[in-house]
Design a protein around this motif. Structure first.
Motif, PDB file in Angstrom:
ATOM      1  N   VAL A  76       0.863  -1.181   0.000  1.00 48.41           N
ATOM      2  CA  VAL A  76       0.000   0.000   0.000  1.00 48.41           C
ATOM      3  C   VAL A  76       0.900   1.233   0.000  1.00 48.41           C
ATOM      4  O   VAL A  76       1.764   1.383   0.861  1.00 48.41           O
ATOM      5  CB  VAL A  76      -0.931   0.036   1.234  1.00 48.41           C
ATOM      6  CG1 VAL A  76      -1.800   1.280   1.221  1.00 48.41           C
ATOM      7  CG2 VAL A  76      -1.798  -1.216   1.289  1.00 48.41           C
ATOM      8  N   ALA A  77       0.707   2.091  -0.988  1.00 48.07           N
ATOM      9  CA  ALA A  77       1.473   3.338  -1.083  1.00 48.07           C
ATOM     10  C   ALA A  77       0.559   4.483  -0.670  1.00 48.07           C
ATOM     11  O   ALA A  77      -0.566   4.600  -1.156  1.00 48.07           O
ATOM     12  CB  ALA A  77       1.975   3.556  -2.501  1.00 48.07           C
ATOM     13  N   ILE A  78       1.042   5.314   0.249  1.00 48.23           N
ATOM     14  CA  ILE A  78       0.287   6.456   0.753  1.00 48.23           C
ATOM     15  C   ILE A  78       0.962   7.730   0.285  1.00 48.23           C
ATOM     16  O   ILE A  78       2.176   7.891   0.420  1.00 48.23           O
ATOM     17  CB  ILE A  78       0.236   6.468   2.306  1.00 48.23           C
ATOM     18  CG1 ILE A  78      -0.299   5.137   2.841  1.00 48.23           C
ATOM     19  CG2 ILE A  78      -0.538   7.664   2.823  1.00 48.23           C
ATOM     20  CD1 ILE A  78      -1.719   4.834   2.485  1.00 48.23           C
ATOM     21  N   GLU A  79       0.162   8.634  -0.252  1.00 52.45           N
ATOM     22  CA  GLU A  79       0.661   9.942  -0.684  1.00 52.45           C
ATOM     23  C   GLU A  79      -0.249  11.020  -0.114  1.00 52.45           C
ATOM     24  O   GLU A  79      -1.470  10.946  -0.262  1.00 52.45           O
ATOM     25  CB  GLU A  79       0.666  10.013  -2.203  1.00 52.45           C
ATOM     26  CG  GLU A  79       1.151  11.339  -2.743  1.00 52.45           C
ATOM     27  CD  GLU A  79       1.037  11.423  -4.254  1.00 52.45           C
ATOM     28  OE1 GLU A  79       1.184  12.539  -4.771  1.00 52.45           O
ATOM     29  OE2 GLU A  79       0.777  10.402  -4.912  1.00 52.45           O
ATOM     30  N   ASN A  80       0.334  12.001   0.544  1.00 50.98           N
ATOM     31  CA  ASN A  80      -0.417  13.140   1.059  1.00 50.98           C
ATOM     32  C   ASN A  80      -0.328  14.249   0.016  1.00 50.98           C
ATOM     33  O   ASN A  80       0.758  14.611  -0.426  1.00 50.98           O
ATOM     34  CB  ASN A  80       0.156  13.604   2.400  1.00 50.98           C
ATOM     35  CG  ASN A  80      -0.637  14.716   3.019  1.00 50.98           C
ATOM     36  OD1 ASN A  80      -0.815  15.781   2.439  1.00 50.98           O
ATOM     37  ND2 ASN A  80      -1.133  14.475   4.228  1.00 50.98           N
ATOM     38  N   HIS A  81      -1.474  14.809  -0.366  1.00 46.94           N
ATOM     39  CA  HIS A  81      -1.507  15.834  -1.411  1.00 46.94           C
ATOM     40  C   HIS A  81      -1.011  17.200  -0.948  1.00 46.94           C
ATOM     41  O   HIS A  81      -0.744  18.061  -1.775  1.00 46.94           O
ATOM     42  CB  HIS A  81      -2.929  15.989  -1.955  1.00 46.94           C
ATOM     43  CG  HIS A  81      -3.498  14.709  -2.467  1.00 46.94           C
ATOM     44  ND1 HIS A  81      -3.021  14.067  -3.593  1.00 46.94           N
ATOM     45  CD2 HIS A  81      -4.504  13.928  -1.993  1.00 46.94           C
ATOM     46  CE1 HIS A  81      -3.706  12.966  -3.786  1.00 46.94           C
ATOM     47  NE2 HIS A  81      -4.606  12.851  -2.833  1.00 46.94           N
ATOM     48  N   PHE A  82      -0.888  17.395   0.367  1.00 49.26           N
ATOM     49  CA  PHE A  82      -0.525  18.703   0.894  1.00 49.26           C
ATOM     50  C   PHE A  82       0.828  18.740   1.584  1.00 49.26           C
ATOM     51  O   PHE A  82       1.373  19.814   1.791  1.00 49.26           O
ATOM     52  CB  PHE A  82      -1.608  19.191   1.861  1.00 49.26           C
ATOM     53  CG  PHE A  82      -2.965  19.242   1.223  1.00 49.26           C
ATOM     54  CD1 PHE A  82      -3.283  20.233   0.303  1.00 49.26           C
ATOM     55  CD2 PHE A  82      -3.920  18.281   1.504  1.00 49.26           C
ATOM     56  CE1 PHE A  82      -4.524  20.284  -0.312  1.00 49.26           C
ATOM     57  CE2 PHE A  82      -5.167  18.318   0.897  1.00 49.26           C
ATOM     58  CZ  PHE A  82      -5.467  19.317  -0.010  1.00 49.26           C
ATOM     59  N   ALA A  83       1.355  17.579   1.937  1.00 43.26           N
ATOM     60  CA  ALA A  83       2.646  17.529   2.629  1.00 43.26           C
ATOM     61  C   ALA A  83       3.483  16.413   2.007  1.00 43.26           C
ATOM     62  O   ALA A  83       3.217  15.230   2.242  1.00 43.26           O
ATOM     63  CB  ALA A  83       2.441  17.282   4.115  1.00 43.26           C
TER      64      ALA A  83
END
Length: 146
Positions: A76-83
């Motif tokens: 599972v890859a997690i990406e935060n759009h703001f940080a």
């Protein structure tokens, strides 16, 4: 106060991720985007289980308030759009452990929202209609032992 392996009840009764630092992006995605939405928790668990069972699993995304989680047979890859610094890739087993723990937190925080079939054990709760074509999903199918 509610406490599980990775989560604790914080201010205003909201869950806070209290797990190891290397899982922060994963834990914060769960609390920030999945939140206390039972069907979203179950959808994420379902996606991890499907990816574990099928090496050719076609990657699927869950988009939320601030994150995109991409589920694949690799993890599972997690990406935060703001940080930009809040991102990571996690093995399916680690992601499943955090998600199951959050499900446990949800059950403790909102037992009134879980319907119980007559005579069923506490680990056999009917959760509700699912968007993936399953009519019901039982908590015993989510147990850590399975």
């Amino acid at each position: 106060m509610i406490r599980t392996q990775y989560y604790a009840q914080g201010d205003f009764g909201l869950p806070l991720f209290q797990g190891p630092a290397e899982l922060n992006a994963l834990g914060n995605w769960v609390t920030g985007d999945i939140q206390l939405s039972p069907l979203s928790i179950l959808e994420a668990i379902d996606l991890v289980r499907l990816a574990q069972a099928d090496p050719g699993f076609t990657p699927e995304e869950m988009d939320g308030n601030a994150h995109t989680a991409t589920f694949s047979s690799q993890g599972v890859a997690i990406e935060n759009h703001f940080a930009e610094h809040v991102q990571g890739e996690f093995l399916l087993d680690k992601a499943l452990a955090v998600l199951l723990d959050f499900w446990d937190y949800y059950l403790l925080a909102h037992p009134e929202k879980i319907s119980r079939p007559t005579g069923a054990s506490t680990r056999r709760r009917t959760v509700g209609t699912r968007s993936r074509g399953f009519e019901t999903l039982r908590c015993d199918s989510l147990s850590k032992e399975s």
